[in-house]
Design a protein around this motif. Structure first.
Motif, mmCIF file in Angstrom:
data_model
loop_
_atom_site.group_PDB
_atom_site.id
_atom_site.type_symbol
_atom_site.label_atom_id
_atom_site.label_comp_id
_atom_site.label_asym_id
_atom_site.label_seq_id
_atom_site.Cartn_x
_atom_site.Cartn_y
_atom_site.Cartn_z
ATOM 1 N N GLY A 35 -1.832 -2.720 -3.505
ATOM 2 C CA GLY A 35 -1.091 -2.696 -2.249
ATOM 3 C C GLY A 35 -1.478 -3.818 -1.299
ATOM 4 N N SER A 37 -2.782 -3.721 1.801
ATOM 5 C CA SER A 37 -4.083 -3.600 2.468
ATOM 6 C C SER A 37 -5.224 -4.055 1.571
ATOM 7 C CB SER A 37 -4.312 -2.150 2.914
ATOM 8 O OG SER A 37 -3.342 -1.756 3.858
ATOM 9 N N LYS A 47 -2.636 -8.704 6.997
ATOM 10 C CA LYS A 47 -1.615 -7.972 6.261
ATOM 11 C C LYS A 47 -0.249 -8.630 6.397
ATOM 12 C CE LYS A 47 -3.731 -3.384 6.613
ATOM 13 N NZ LYS A 47 -3.540 -1.999 7.113
ATOM 14 N N HIS A 51 1.944 -9.769 3.298
ATOM 15 C CA HIS A 51 3.254 -9.145 3.107
ATOM 16 C C HIS A 51 4.351 -10.197 2.969
ATOM 17 C CE1 HIS A 51 6.946 -6.900 4.121
ATOM 18 N NE2 HIS A 51 6.337 -5.931 3.462
ATOM 19 N N THR A 65 7.823 -4.549 -7.278
ATOM 20 C CA THR A 65 7.285 -3.439 -6.488
ATOM 21 C C THR A 65 7.354 -2.150 -7.288
ATOM 22 O OG1 THR A 65 9.456 -3.057 -5.502
ATOM 23 C CG2 THR A 65 7.942 -4.481 -4.292
ATOM 24 N N ARG A 69 5.718 3.587 -3.856
ATOM 25 C CA ARG A 69 4.253 3.499 -3.828
ATOM 26 C C ARG A 69 3.739 2.355 -2.962
ATOM 27 N NH1 ARG A 69 1.331 5.847 -8.379
ATOM 28 N NH2 ARG A 69 2.675 7.311 -9.471
ATOM 29 N N GLY A 70 4.597 1.389 -2.660
ATOM 30 C CA GLY A 70 4.162 0.256 -1.850
ATOM 31 C C GLY A 70 3.137 -0.613 -2.536
ATOM 32 N N THR A 71 3.180 -0.654 -3.859
ATOM 33 C CA THR A 71 2.236 -1.476 -4.608
ATOM 34 C C THR A 71 2.992 -2.504 -5.437
ATOM 35 O OG1 THR A 71 2.200 0.185 -6.375
ATOM 36 C CG2 THR A 71 0.459 0.307 -4.705
ATOM 37 N N TYR A 72 2.239 -3.470 -5.969
ATOM 38 C CA TYR A 72 2.848 -4.619 -6.630
ATOM 39 C C TYR A 72 2.198 -4.873 -7.984
ATOM 40 C CZ TYR A 72 4.741 -5.512 -1.983
ATOM 41 O OH TYR A 72 5.404 -5.373 -0.782
#
Length: 264
Positions: A35, A37, A47, A51, A65, A69-72
């Motif tokens: 993510g 963070s 951040k 982003h 993405t 989940r907001g992850t990569y």
């Protein structure tokens, strides 16, 4: 040293390009989807900066993405780049003679796969001469939990990668795909004990395969060798009959990789 009005923009451009590369490499090196963070903390960037870079890389297909989940993770474009690079390196070159011999011995299509991030790709194949045969698409990312080639890699992969994949999600590509973490964990333990992975319709309905890991100098899987064919022809007994030949072929490729790594 260059000075004057052009110096600052040049330096700024270099810094920006470096940040983009750092973000891309950090995602590629992460054993699981990561993510904003965590990336910001790891790279020492804000951040907002991370982003913006992530959004740009997603737009270009270099990252993808994880919905909700907001992850990569690495995207299809990055995997294609990696596939082209890997295709020119030792694994494909070292495996091809072995694949040819294995195909002649078994009469079925033989393949070599490489681990790329949290997925694998087919680097090359030697196609069966039989009229009804299996072929694979090179350079396309495949999940590690579905199919013999992926499971052979996952069973012998670095423990952090294995834990990340087991944490899911484990997508069901067919009705035969293992989608439960407990069942997959037990399957991987059996693969480690036997040295080979079997699959009948787990990644592609109507296909069957047996695969064994190609190990790097550190003892972890960097890829796999497989024999694959139509499910109707490769019944459980036929797959068992191919297991020793596939395991021996994968060991030959692993030995060649180790010898290549020692060559100056």
């Amino acid at each position: 040293m260059t000075s004057g009005p052009d110096a600052a923009p040049a330096a700024g451009g270099t810094v920006a390009a470096g940040r983009v590369a750092d973000v891309l490499l950090a995602v590629a090196d992460a054993p699981r989807p990561v993510g904003v963070s965590e990336l910001a903390r790891r790279l020492g960037l804000s951040k907002a900066v991370v982003h913006r870079i992530l959004s740009s890389l997603v737009d270009r297909g270099l990252l993808a993405t994880s919905p909700g989940r907001g992850t990569y993770t690495l995207g299809a474009a990055a995997v294609r780049i990696g596939a082209r690079a890997l295709g020119s390196l030792d694994l494909r070159v070292l495996a091809l003679p072995v694949l040819g011999e294995l195909q002649a011995r078994t009469g079925e299509t033989t393949t070599v796969s490489a681990l790329v991030g949290t997925h694998r790709i087919y680097l090359d194949q030697v196609v069966s001469p039989q009229e009804i045969r299996m072929t694979v698409e090179l350079g396309v990312p495949c999940p590690l939990h579905a199919g013999a080639s992926g499971k052979a890699i996952l069973a012998f992969a670095d423990g952090r990668l294995r834990a990340a994949v087991l944490a899911g999600p484990l997508a069901g590509l067919t009705t035969q795909t293992i989608t439960g973490a407990g069942a997959l964990r037990a399957e991987l333990a059996e693969i480690r004990a036997r040295g080979v992975a079997l699959s009948r319709g787990e990644r592609q309905a109507g296909a069957a395969s047996v695969a064994a890991p190609v190990l790097g100098p550190d003892g972890h899987a960097i890829g796999s060798v497989s024999v694959c064919g139509p499910r109707d022809r490769l019944d459980p007994a036929a797959l068992e009959g191919l297991a020793d030949a596939v395991a021996a072929a994968a060991r030959r490729v692993s030995d060649a990789v180790a010898a290549s790594a020692l060559t100056p």
